[in-house]
Write a protein that holds these residues in place. Structure first.
Motif, PDB file in Angstrom:
ATOM      1  N   ALA A   1      15.256 -30.091  42.060  1.00  0.00           N
ATOM      2  CA  ALA A   1      15.223 -30.025  43.296  1.00  0.00           C
ATOM      3  C   ALA A   1      15.658 -28.515  44.057  1.00  0.00           C
ATOM      4  CB  ALA A   1      16.186 -31.003  43.790  1.00  0.00           C
ATOM      5  N   ALA A   2      16.420 -27.898  43.455  1.00  0.00           N
ATOM      6  CA  ALA A   2      16.728 -26.434  43.955  1.00  0.00           C
ATOM      7  C   ALA A   2      15.568 -25.357  43.611  1.00  0.00           C
ATOM      8  CB  ALA A   2      18.193 -26.026  43.354  1.00  0.00           C
ATOM      9  N   ALA A   3      15.168 -25.433  42.399  1.00  0.00           N
ATOM     10  CA  ALA A   3      14.290 -24.470  41.897  1.00  0.00           C
ATOM     11  C   ALA A   3      12.883 -24.626  42.611  1.00  0.00           C
ATOM     12  CB  ALA A   3      13.930 -24.299  40.362  1.00  0.00           C
ATOM     13  N   VAL A   4      12.508 -25.549  42.724  1.00  0.00           N
ATOM     14  CA  VAL A   4      11.055 -25.882  43.344  1.00  0.00           C
ATOM     15  C   VAL A   4      11.171 -25.940  44.782  1.00  0.00           C
ATOM     16  CG1 VAL A   4       9.014 -27.537  43.324  1.00  0.00           C
ATOM     17  CG2 VAL A   4      10.430 -27.118  41.339  1.00  0.00           C
ATOM     18  N   TYR A   5      12.143 -26.671  45.349  1.00  0.00           N
ATOM     19  CA  TYR A   5      11.861 -26.886  46.856  1.00  0.00           C
ATOM     20  C   TYR A   5      12.950 -26.022  47.659  1.00  0.00           C
ATOM     21  CZ  TYR A   5       9.018 -30.747  45.120  1.00  0.00           C
ATOM     22  OH  TYR A   5       8.223 -31.254  44.592  1.00  0.00           O
ATOM     23  N   GLY A   6      13.939 -25.505  46.969  1.00  0.00           N
ATOM     24  CA  GLY A   6      15.007 -24.833  47.725  1.00  0.00           C
ATOM     25  C   GLY A   6      14.351 -23.584  48.562  1.00  0.00           C
ATOM     26  N   PRO A   7      13.492 -22.536  48.002  1.00  0.00           N
ATOM     27  CA  PRO A   7      13.120 -21.521  48.590  1.00  0.00           C
ATOM     28  C   PRO A   7      12.295 -21.937  50.158  1.00  0.00           C
ATOM     29  CG  PRO A   7      12.659 -21.459  46.322  1.00  0.00           C
ATOM     30  CD  PRO A   7      13.328 -22.666  46.499  1.00  0.00           C
TER      31      PRO A   7
END
Length: 384
Positions: A210-216
């Motif tokens: 969740a953080a790596a793919v959609y966080g940015p």
């Protein structure tokens, strides 16, 4: 609402939204107007894939809107809705914790760290309070990466910090939570069916999480992505370690994980929406089905609404074509996805900003082109 009996040889227009331009309902209506000029019987059937626009698609299919006072991802008051029919409630995450509702705040790391799903929990609780036998939660378009911590708090759980003090979850408590008290969870969670509608298969953690793919895209920088992933790992250990690796756990910033931990079943969003809106009935006897969204690309092939509609059209023996803003797929990829052809706004108007600002009249012209390319028996009758 009962779906009108289809006439043999009719056309079904079933578009998803053209993001940044038109809702699914308006896009569908625009193409339908153009097709009708060719004399076809046309049925309008706007669709969605579980994300933004899902409620509108269901309301067009006869569901009833129920208003709920809730909060947005930053804890500000918002008027949300869920849709209900025959004891089935559908909650759209974007109605409370969506990116669109916090667009007035710059997408900084501070905003990304603060965004909470508390408001989603409040809407689910309202549907449970109303006695709904099943609750479907459509994930997509979220501003959050809180692992569903806020959602649990909205459903009555107490999230505690290292000193055992209850945390306020109107903004994300993810970083501070160290214990979960579930005794106050809504009493009907165990008896009502809970279903997640999502087209995302990411796990909760790691490089595909969740953080790596959609966080940015929500404002997180590299440092915050690393911090959120570590916080999500700790949260997973507290709530349900086994659910973290389940495909879909990473949906909507980890909201999928929290719902899985509550016993939810995950289903592809487009399949569920098409089932709930009764598309199969519309397709009976259809000769042509027009599907589409703002952009057809390789993401479309991964369970997005147009491919779901094309698949359903093929089952019904109808020809499927795509109406889109732009198309990055070659003819072989379109054929594999089930489309006989694709018609793009950029074929009519190469300037993309003009396509965005004049999408409605351009889609009408696209409908005329499709009607000319796939003519059928002329009839003065049609159905909305």
């Amino acid at each position: 609402m009962t779906t009108p009996p289809p006439q043999a040889g009719h056309v079904v227009v079933a578009l998803d939204s053209f993001k940044g331009s038109l809702s699914a309902r308006r896009a569908t209506a625009a193409v339908a107007r153009g097709v009708r000029r060719g004399g076809a019987v046309v049925h309008e059937h706007p669709v969605a894939d579980g994300g933004e626009g899902t409620l509108d698609a269901l309301l067009a299919a006869g569901f009833t809107a129920v208003p709920v006072r809730s909060t947005d991802a930053l804890g500000r008051p918002v008027e949300a809705r869920y849709a209900v029919r025959d004891g089935v409630a559908v909650v759209e995450l974007a109605e409370t914790s969506g990116l669109g509702l916090v667009a007035d705040v710059p997408p900084t790391p501070d905003r990304a760290a603060a965004a909470s799903t508390f408001g989603v929990g409040l809407v689910i609780a309202a549907a449970l309070d109303a006695g709904c036998a099943a609750v479907v939660v459509g994930l997509g378009g979220s501003a959050t990466t809180d692992g569903g911590t806020g959602l649990l708090a909205g459903l009555g759980a107490r999230l505690l910090d290292a000193d055992g003090v209850a945390l306020d979850a109107t903004t994300s408590p993810l970083r501070a939570v160290r214990a979960v008290d579930r005794t106050g969870l809504h009493p009907r969670l165990g008896e009502a069916g809970l279903v997640v509608a999502s087209d995302v298969d990411n796990p909760l953690l790691g490089p595909h999480g969740a953080a790596a793919v959609y966080g940015p895209q929500k404002g997180a920088d590299a440092a915050l992505v690393a911090s959120l992933d570590a916080d999500l790992a700790r949260w997973a250990d507290l709530l349900d370690p086994g659910a973290a690796a389940v495909p879909g756990a990473g949906a909507a910033g980890g909201t999928g994980f929290a719902l899985l931990a509550l016993g939810a079943e995950v289903r592809p969003g487009i399949d569920l929406v098409l089932e709930l809106t009764g598309l199969a009935d519309r397709l009976s006897g259809a000769r042509l089905v027009i599907a589409g969204e703002g952009r057809l690309d390789h993401q479309t092939l991964r369970g997005k609404a147009p491919v779901g509609v094309a698949t359903a059209a093929r089952r019904a023996g109808a020809t499927a074509v795509a109406a889109t803003g732009s198309c990055d797929l070659d003819r072989a990829e379109l054929a594999t996805a089930g489309f006989a052809d694709a018609f793009a706004l950029t074929d009519l108007e190469p300037d993309v900003p003009t396509c965005l600002t004049h999408a409605e009249p351009l889609l009408e012209r696209l409908g005329e082109r499709i009607a000319a390319a796939f003519p059928g028996d002329r009839s003065p009758h049609d159905h909305g």
